[in-house]
Design an enzyme around this catalytic site. Structure first.
Site, PDB file in Angstrom:
ATOM      1  CE  LYS A 136     -10.091   7.275  12.264  1.00  0.00           C
ATOM      2  NZ  LYS A 136      -9.794   5.977  12.801  1.00  0.00           N
TER       3      LYS A 136
HETATM    4  C1  LIG Z   1      -4.901   9.489  14.312  1.00  0.00           C
HETATM    5  C2  LIG Z   1      -4.938   8.080  13.841  1.00  0.00           C
HETATM    6  N1  LIG Z   1      -3.887   7.587  13.177  1.00  0.00           N
HETATM    7  C3  LIG Z   1      -3.862   6.321  12.706  1.00  0.00           C
HETATM    8  C4  LIG Z   1      -4.915   5.463  12.903  1.00  0.00           C
HETATM    9  C5  LIG Z   1      -4.823   4.058  12.411  1.00  0.00           C
HETATM   10  O1  LIG Z   1      -5.795   3.778  11.454  1.00  0.00           O
HETATM   11  P1  LIG Z   1      -6.334   2.280  11.256  1.00  0.00           P
HETATM   12  O2  LIG Z   1      -7.223   1.974  12.425  1.00  0.00           O
HETATM   13  O3  LIG Z   1      -7.085   2.353   9.959  1.00  0.00           O
HETATM   14  O4  LIG Z   1      -5.156   1.390  11.183  1.00  0.00           O
HETATM   15  C6  LIG Z   1      -6.034   5.931  13.585  1.00  0.00           C
HETATM   16  C7  LIG Z   1      -7.165   5.017  13.766  1.00  0.00           C
HETATM   17  O5  LIG Z   1      -7.931   4.945  14.606  1.00  0.00           O
HETATM   18  C8  LIG Z   1      -6.054   7.252  14.082  1.00  0.00           C
HETATM   19  O6  LIG Z   1      -7.097   7.730  14.761  1.00  0.00           O
END
Ligand SMILES: Cc1ncc(COP(=O)(O)O)c(C=O)c1O
Length: 403
Positions: free
Chosen positions: A202
């Site tokens: 990210k």
């Molecule tokens: C659109 C979206 N929502 C939620 C998440 C979840 O984030 P995390 O990986 O920090 O738990 C991601 C992660 O890749 C994502 O791309």
């Protein structure tokens, strides 16, 4: 560089020489010496978990996204769960979301015992289509969860209007969109709650981590309690006040982001603008070059949006190609270009099919796009040569398979 001048040499997948000798991933973190120093400093301090860096990071983050409050979490998924809780989602409720996302967006509704209801996406941005959302609002609907797919902000104005008319909460999943703008306003300042992720691919990373930005002091308080077992005060506050007593007031989790992770986040935040500028530069280079290649369609940008370009998803014009997406994917990987696919529509995962009876065909726009999607490498540390390699490989592979 003129893309059309590249000849379709033998593809690497057929034994030819790859466009580059080393593998280029689709995303990668940037960690520098100052980041490492900031983490080491905290490791030598008294507070490894919730200490002074947590509040510092949250305040700096809230200021950057234009929100009154920001509450950190151990992941974007934990942040989504907390937002679903704070929105009051419970068994019997429905929340409307997009199938074109990572499963975590819809899963957070399930964590609360509520039901995700999918609405198809718009064909241009692949963000949830407000017209489809309106059709799905029922007496059970409590929340709308748009996703800023690839970093292009969702069309929030009609969604917020519908939410206000029907008394719904909007949780914007901006895990792709830190630094994006919608109609001149910063993503993070608009929805009831906006969720971010700090996974290494990210815009900024804390290893794992997430944040909810909100303008509501009530939501912020609930979010803080939820991430700390439902306890109404933090250990550090109790220590400095010389008190031992605490109260658990709701059923929460341990979703805290450690102090050393927040120190890393603070440092990374300082480079966000440079990171965004480089992503926008790479996107502009890709778009200019790919417009010249008939077999591919670059991602469109709507006039009122300034995307953050977490991903650069192209769509293959399959009518002009003799190969499907799987073959083009494998051919590009053989050229050492780390293409990826975002996303398998959520309702097509076995868990969702088994639980809700989806069979495919329910969301034709998302499903049609999925068959054509390929994410090209996109991260700020990419060199000009890396960008040219990606363009050259796409031109080579796509022209080889052109009708
Ligand atoms: C659109 C979206 N929502 C939620 C998440 C979840 O984030 P995390 O990986 O920090 O738990 C991601 C992660 O890749 C994502 O791309």
């Amino acid at each position: 560089m003129s893309v059309t001048s590249i000849s379709p040499r033998t593809l690497a997948i057929n034994g030819g020489e790859p466009v580059r000798s080393t593998f280029l991933p689709y995303g990668r973190q940037s960690v520098d010496e100052a980041d490492i120093q900031a983490v080491v400093e905290v490791l030598r301090s008294d507070w490894l978990t919730t200490g002074p860096k947590v509040g510092e990071f949250e305040q700096a983050f809230a200021a950057r996204v234009g929100a009154a409050h920001a509450v950190s979490f151990s992941s974007g998924t934990a942040a989504l769960h907390a937002a679903a809780f704070a929105a009051g989602l419970k068994p019997g409720d429905e929340a409307i979301t997009t199938p074109m996302t990572f499963a975590a967006t819809a899963n957070c509704v399930l964590y609360q015992g509520a039901t995700p209801v999918f609405a198809d996406v718009s064909a241009d941005t692949l963000n949830i289509d407000p017209g489809q959302v309106t059709k799905k609002i029922s007496s059970k609907t409590r929340a709308i969860l748009p996703v800023d797919y690839a970093g292009h902000p969702a069309d929030l104005a009609p969604l917020m209007d519908a939410a206000r008319r029907h008394g719904l909460i909007v949780i914007e999943d901006a895990c792709h969109a830190l630094g994006a703008e919608y109609r001149g306003a910063r993503v993070g300042s608009l929805a009831d709650m906006t969720v971010f992720s700090f996974h290494p691919v990210k815009h900024i990373t804390t290893g794992e981590g997430g944040m909810v930005a909100t303008n509501s002091a009530d939501f912020a308080e609930t979010l803080r309690r939820f991430r700390n077992h439902g306890i109404s005060s933090e250990a550090r506050q109790r220590q400095s006040a010389g008190q031992w007593h605490y109260e658990m007031v709701l059923l929460g989790f341990n979703y805290r982001l450690p102090d050393f992770a927040c120190a890393l986040g603070m440092q990374q935040l300082k480079r966000l603008d440079a990171n965004l500028a480089r992503r926008r530069e790479i996107a502009a280079l890709y778009t200019a070059a790919l417009r010249e290649i008939p077999g591919v369609v670059p991602p469109p940008v709507l006039p009122d949006a300034n995307p953050a370009w977490h991903l650069y998803p192209i769509r293959l014009n399959l009518e002009k190609l003799t190969a499907d997406r799987g073959q083009i994917f494998r051919a590009l990987r053989a050229e050492n270009i780390g293409v990826n696919v975002h996303y398998i529509p959520v309702h097509l995962h076995p868990y969702y099919k088994d639980r809700f009876g989806f069979r495919g065909g329910e969301f034709p726009v998302a499903e049609g796009a999925y068959a054509r999607l390929l994410s090209l490498p996109m991260f700020p540390a990419m060199s000009g040569e890396d960008v040219n390699d990606v363009i050259a490989a796409v031109a080579k592979v796509v022209s080889f398979y052109s009708r």
